[in-house]
Design an enzyme around this catalytic site. Sequence first.
Site, PDB file in Angstrom:
ATOM      1  N   ALA A   1       0.852  -1.201   0.000  1.00 46.81           N
ATOM      2  CA  ALA A   1       0.000   0.000   0.000  1.00 46.81           C
ATOM      3  C   ALA A   1       0.887   1.251   0.000  1.00 46.81           C
ATOM      4  CB  ALA A   1      -0.937  -0.044   1.193  1.00 46.81           C
TER       5      ALA A   1
ATOM      6  N   GLU B   1      10.435   6.756   0.908  1.00 44.19           N
ATOM      7  CA  GLU B   1      10.947   6.194  -0.342  1.00 44.19           C
ATOM      8  C   GLU B   1      11.760   7.229  -1.108  1.00 44.19           C
ATOM      9  OE1 GLU B   1       7.401   3.302  -1.403  1.00 44.19           O
ATOM     10  OE2 GLU B   1       8.197   4.223  -3.210  1.00 44.19           O
TER      11      GLU B   1
ATOM     12  N   HIS C   1       8.737  -0.938  -4.958  1.00 41.20           N
ATOM     13  CA  HIS C   1       7.448  -0.341  -5.329  1.00 41.20           C
ATOM     14  C   HIS C   1       7.018  -0.782  -6.735  1.00 41.20           C
ATOM     15  CE1 HIS C   1       4.636   3.194  -4.178  1.00 41.20           C
ATOM     16  NE2 HIS C   1       3.997   2.318  -4.940  1.00 41.20           N
TER      17      HIS C   1
ATOM     18  N   GLY D   1       4.240  -2.696  -7.360  1.00 44.70           N
ATOM     19  CA  GLY D   1       2.854  -3.168  -7.342  1.00 44.70           C
ATOM     20  C   GLY D   1       2.152  -3.088  -8.687  1.00 44.70           C
TER      21      GLY D   1
HETATM   22  C1  GLV Z   1       0.928   2.950  -6.656  1.00 46.41           C
HETATM   23  O1  GLV Z   1       1.474   2.837  -5.615  1.00 46.41           O
HETATM   24  C2  GLV Z   1      -0.324   3.587  -6.844  1.00 46.41           C
HETATM   25  O2  GLV Z   1      -0.830   4.220  -5.892  1.00 46.41           O
HETATM   26  O3  GLV Z   1      -0.871   3.526  -7.942  1.00 46.41           O
END
Ligand code: GLV
Length: 321
Positions: A237, A267, A285, A287
């Site tokens: 998240a 970060e 990061h 994701g």
């Molecule tokens: C990535 O972390 C996003 O919020 O899209």
Amino acid sequence: MTGHVYVTRLLTDDAMAALAALGPPLVTGREEPPSRAELLRDAAGAAALVSTLTDRVDAAVLDAAGPALRIVANVAVGYDNVDVAAAAERGVVVTNTPGVLDGATADLTMGLVLAAARRIAEGDRFLRTGTPWVWGPRMMTGLDLSAGAVLGVVGYGRIGRAVARRARAFGMTVLATPTRTPLEPDDGPVTFRELPDLLAESDVVTLHCPLTPRTRHLVDDAALARMRPTALLVNTARGAVVDTDALVRALQEGRLAGAALDVFEDEPHVDPRLRALGSVVLTPHLGSAGDRTRSAMCGLAVRNVAEVLAGRPPLTPVTGG
Ligand code: GLV
């Protein structure tokens, strides 16, 4: 320059072409984030700002842009980097990119669950050391997901539900924090638990809530103390949802078996204490880092800009701070 579109980072090729075709002059950043001075300079006079989660878009940036600014299109579903209230005060629309990255983020999350539970990254590192080894009945055992291990989903929105669907396919049982969003028929079985109980009852806790003042350090010493010493924490998240100091203490003292982290407080800095812990899986990061997903995110941000500059409502406006 005034009335230009300022895109702070190089987006995917298709999105850059679509931005160039919009009409207004385009000011383009590099692959790396702009410095604060560059951000303030290139925002000046912009009609649209296409930002990424590494750009802090606060009142100073909005003021540097000035009255021409109509939209901040953030290329991310999270928008904790944008001062939404300051934008609203100035009549500036803020948009994000929801809905197009759920699958990619859930895939990565499931990968991290597997990596932490079955010690995949640790095994990879072990072999790379060249240490002599032979298969053994007690060697590098981990958490069996398929034996009904309990996944606790904190934030049962689109991404949390996509993770839960994947986890069920692996034989996990799903708990989630209560949500006001109605369940869909294909959401599958879930039992809702308030956070303290969810923490106490889960083998793997995975975080899918936005970062807000309410969720900053949601996972603190007290929360970690409720988790089982055999449990794993997964965070795809935002880093600041977890108190890093508290997490490091829990891991170092054996009060938590492991963690898998895709996001970090402050970060891109990664706390060296986390890097030193073999029980922690780390990814930078990633994701939403699927090829098609990134195109979809960038494309949605560009469409939001096109709509607002044409005087129409944005497709995916952000409504809260
Ligand atoms: C990535 O972390 C996003 O919020 O899209």
